[in-house]
Design a protein around this motif. Sequence first.
Motif, PDB file in Angstrom:
ATOM      1  N   LEU A 125       0.274  -1.270  -0.005  1.00 28.12           N
ATOM      2  CA  LEU A 125      -0.275   0.175  -0.308  1.00 28.12           C
ATOM      3  C   LEU A 125       0.925   1.214   0.197  1.00 28.12           C
ATOM      4  O   LEU A 125       0.589   2.321   0.083  1.00 28.12           O
ATOM      5  CB  LEU A 125      -0.771  -0.005   0.842  1.00 28.12           C
ATOM      6  N   SER A 126       1.884   1.106  -0.928  1.00 26.42           N
ATOM      7  CA  SER A 126       3.176   2.302  -0.509  1.00 26.42           C
ATOM      8  C   SER A 126       3.416   2.737  -2.077  1.00 26.42           C
ATOM      9  O   SER A 126       3.587   1.779  -2.767  1.00 26.42           O
ATOM     10  CB  SER A 126       4.011   1.791  -0.191  1.00 26.42           C
ATOM     11  N   GLU A 127       4.067   3.867  -2.209  1.00 27.04           N
ATOM     12  CA  GLU A 127       4.163   4.176  -3.594  1.00 27.04           C
ATOM     13  C   GLU A 127       5.652   5.196  -2.584  1.00 27.04           C
ATOM     14  O   GLU A 127       5.462   5.855  -2.497  1.00 27.04           O
ATOM     15  CB  GLU A 127       3.367   5.329  -4.006  1.00 27.04           C
ATOM     16  N   VAL A 128       6.220   5.501  -4.043  1.00 19.16           N
ATOM     17  CA  VAL A 128       7.215   6.058  -4.284  1.00 19.16           C
ATOM     18  C   VAL A 128       7.010   7.804  -4.945  1.00 19.16           C
ATOM     19  O   VAL A 128       6.109   7.618  -5.832  1.00 19.16           O
ATOM     20  CB  VAL A 128       8.245   5.922  -5.207  1.00 19.16           C
TER      21      VAL A 128
ATOM     22  N   VAL B 290       9.385   7.720   0.447  1.00 19.95           N
ATOM     23  CA  VAL B 290       8.427   6.405   0.376  1.00 19.95           C
ATOM     24  C   VAL B 290       6.927   6.819   1.033  1.00 19.95           C
ATOM     25  O   VAL B 290       6.936   6.862   2.091  1.00 19.95           O
ATOM     26  CB  VAL B 290       8.322   5.294   0.470  1.00 19.95           C
ATOM     27  N   LYS B 291       5.535   6.660   0.544  1.00 19.94           N
ATOM     28  CA  LYS B 291       4.395   7.167   1.262  1.00 19.94           C
ATOM     29  C   LYS B 291       3.465   6.199   1.129  1.00 19.94           C
ATOM     30  O   LYS B 291       2.946   4.724   0.406  1.00 19.94           O
ATOM     31  CB  LYS B 291       3.415   8.090   0.396  1.00 19.94           C
ATOM     32  N   LYS B 292       4.093   5.563   2.942  1.00 21.21           N
ATOM     33  CA  LYS B 292       2.715   4.387   2.928  1.00 21.21           C
ATOM     34  C   LYS B 292       1.651   4.580   3.124  1.00 21.21           C
ATOM     35  O   LYS B 292       0.927   5.137   4.417  1.00 21.21           O
ATOM     36  CB  LYS B 292       3.686   4.508   4.095  1.00 21.21           C
TER      37      LYS B 292
ATOM     38  N   VAL C 226       8.259   7.397   4.740  1.00 13.03           N
ATOM     39  CA  VAL C 226       9.619   6.983   4.849  1.00 13.03           C
ATOM     40  C   VAL C 226      10.086   7.233   4.298  1.00 13.03           C
ATOM     41  O   VAL C 226      10.372   7.479   2.250  1.00 13.03           O
ATOM     42  CB  VAL C 226       9.226   5.740   5.326  1.00 13.03           C
ATOM     43  N   GLU C 227      11.314   7.120   4.679  1.00 14.08           N
ATOM     44  CA  GLU C 227      12.970   7.305   3.578  1.00 14.08           C
ATOM     45  C   GLU C 227      14.141   6.946   3.685  1.00 14.08           C
ATOM     46  O   GLU C 227      14.075   5.385   4.396  1.00 14.08           O
ATOM     47  CB  GLU C 227      13.721   8.937   4.099  1.00 14.08           C
ATOM     48  N   ARG C 228      14.424   5.705   2.512  1.00 17.44           N
ATOM     49  CA  ARG C 228      15.225   4.873   1.929  1.00 17.44           C
ATOM     50  C   ARG C 228      16.737   5.183   1.467  1.00 17.44           C
ATOM     51  O   ARG C 228      16.265   6.012   0.000  1.00 17.44           O
ATOM     52  CB  ARG C 228      14.599   3.306   1.754  1.00 17.44           C
TER      53      ARG C 228
END
Lengths: 156, 652
Positions: free
Chosen positions: B216-219, B233-235, B323-325
């Motif tokens: 359920l996430s998108e960059v 990334v938006k969760k 979140v950031e990766r």
Amino acid sequence: MSEDTLLDTAEGFEPKIVGFLCNWCSYAGADKAGGSQKSYPPNVSVIRVMCSGRVDPQFVLKAYSAGADGVLILACHPGDCHYKEGNYMAMQRHRILLRMLSEHGIDSARCRFDYVSAAEGDRFIEILTEMVDTIRALGPMVSDNTVGNKIMVKRS
Amino acid sequence: MKIGVYFCNCGSNISDKVDSEQVRQVIETMGDVAYFKTNDLMCSDDGKAFLHEDIAAENPDRIVIAACSPREHENTFMRVLTGVGMNPYLMQMANIREQVAWVTDDIGEASLKAATLIKGAVKRVGFHKPLEKKSIDMSPDVLVIGAGPAGLKAALTIAETGRKVVIVEKRPVIGGQPVLYEEVFPNLECAPCMLEPMLNDILHGEHAVNIEILTLSEVVELTGFYGNFIAKVKKTPRYVDLHQCIGCGECIGVCPVDVKNECNNGLDGRKAISLSFAGALPNVPFIDMSACLRARDEECRLCEQSCPLGDGIILYGDVQETVERHIGAVIVAVGASLYDAGLIPKLGYGRVPDVYTSIEFERLLSSTGPTGGQLTTRSGRQPKSIAIIHCVGSLDANHKEYCSGVCCQSAFKFNLMAGHKLHETRIYHLYKELVYPGKEEFFLYKRARENPNAAFIRYQNIDRLMITEEEDGIMIENTLSVDGSIKADMVVLCAALAPAKDTGKLNEVLDTTADTYGFFEELHGRLDSARSKVRGIYIAGACQSPMNIQQAITQGMAAAGYVLSGLVEGKQLDIEPITASVDTDRCSGCRVCMLLCPYRAIGFDDDSRKSSVNEVLCQGCGTCVAACPAGAISGNHFTNEAIYAEIEGVLA
Ligand SMILES: Cc1cc2nc3c(=O)[nH]c(=O)nc-3n(C[C@H](O)[C@H](O)[C@H](O)COP(=O)(O)OP(=O)(O)OC[C@H]3O[C@@H](n4cnc5c(N)ncnc54)[C@H](O)[C@@H]3O)c2cc1C
Ligand code: FES
């Protein structure tokens, strides 16, 4: 009036031509022509650039001012540029350059832009030979030519 | 400045045509050259040893090597220079073999031309500067976008080597399109049996510790460059604890809200808390907050109360977060979607109830689908005949001009699967072209042909087909001829594979490019189809081009291969020194360079209003150098001064 009309084609005139070739297609095409060991006129001195997009119009002007009778710019075919689109830039710059040259009475045939792929050794020879013939027919640039210098935009 | 010239005879390849003595005389009149030496074969071991020793003895500032094409041995000689402790960029080659000896008949002319080219090289080399290869640290971790076969295979391949992989999937389930299928072509094997071992490896296998899955996430943002990207990334909240939930499904049964199930294309319903379908992985339900009563301020806690693990599994307080990766490379594997059959209105999609898309039909055939695998019409009848229309929107200049290559195979699959379920049902294949390349594919076609209830009918143009609802079924007319009509109870539209819905948006986020059709554009269609044009961003699967599962898996592995060979743990990224650089004092901030750079390697500082070149992204083409109106950009090794000097040299 074109500068050429001021001159009679000198006897025994050997055109001096500078060729700017991109590393990936055209220079490789010239190497291919070399590999096939077919002889062609020695009048073109090749200067390698990574991409035809690197060819600053000032290189062309510099060549004229240093005594070139013609300039050849060879690039990868449309769509094949190693750097995606440098050849489109080169093509557009060439168009603008021709307008500038014609204002200064330089025949547009003295600056040719064309495409040669890494496989087209024969095409390289053909274009080069045509260019030499054309310049031979046009005759030399005025010997004390300062056209290049006059229109060189000093950027330093 | 001490400049030395080395003249290679190249066996006799050069010396047969070029008289080195004559050349020497011309070069020596220049006055720039300290020495001129010849060698018989400089690229041979003896020749390289000679060069090495001679440079050590002469200790020149710059050298010119007159020999073959730099495309052949420039690197060879650069290595010799490095070996002897001379900066390899302080050398220039003059190509007197391919451009002189091999192509000039007359020895006098050839010698003169060779001298001309060497003069250019001597003049030029004076302006060469020592350049150093730089290197920077890289993150070996990888971001995979899309959890279909391509993305999962890539992730697994990378995780198996101990690398960390983050998978971002926009849906609540992993597995991509094929989890919706009951059977897969070309051999009609059971799709879940084929996929589940791989999905389990991802979720619970030996290397699962290396894989982080964000469903359920998108960059939403990607900055940085190869080796050092930062992804945001938006969760979207799942409202159920992914790690603690055991997937018993108690919560689903008690939910009072019914909504349409988008996973079954709305053909059946689901609860506000649900799994996408039975067996969906990860086996953890999600709450659709747009449907949940709590979103309407009602105090419903039925799902939470029903959870046998007690509180803390259902998380009503879950919130959307970004979140950031930090990763070194990105693999895009977002798949494709079906071309919208509604764009060909005569086919009746959305107007005639029993006209389905191929994906909807997959769900009707599936035991986890809306009818539990019963093949029935919307009114609950067994269809006496099914018309399968191929090439919907493909091979058609008004829609998609390409052939998707998978639709015929899925149509044959439908033929056989329907035949297994309903022995009497007639199957019509209406096709424009039939395509079945590959070593297994023809076999499926043959089996579909052998179905005694199947008929194959060719149509010329899809615009001539007219589908209408009649009292006793669906009428498919070929409006070109009077008797060209067929009656069917169900129609399946095998639509072209088109770019996935958010491809354009994602291209913007990643700075990658789309091809003519909107698919992710590859670096090279044949040589580098798993690489985008942005360094460090790879593409795999149906997001690059329509393809089948086998091809998607292979491309996933190809993308993983690039990552594993290029982005090696502990290895630093070498940065080629032939790049552009901006003289900030001269930069006027016009940004012409930014518009021209094909690699987005030029950044702009809003405060100082100056451009700067990212050396990692710059490929050294020099287009910006030639374009800068202020002359503020220079191209290492191909500086204006060097090229001017070469021009003067060859014309002197
Ligand atoms: C009707 C039909 C039947 C088929 N049957 C077969 C068959 O039997 N055998 C066969 O070999 N092939 C079949 N195919 C082809 C097969 O579906 C594809 O080859 C396969 O799905 C490609 O895998 P993929 O990983 O590239 O993409 P997908 O399977 O489409 O997976 C992409 C994943 O990315 C996710 N995603 C999309 N956008 C984003 C985003 N912006 N951010 C994050 N995640 C995103 C999606 O939700 C999905 O999970 C069929 C195709 C169709 C249309
Ligand atoms: S590399 Fe040949 S024109 Fe750009």
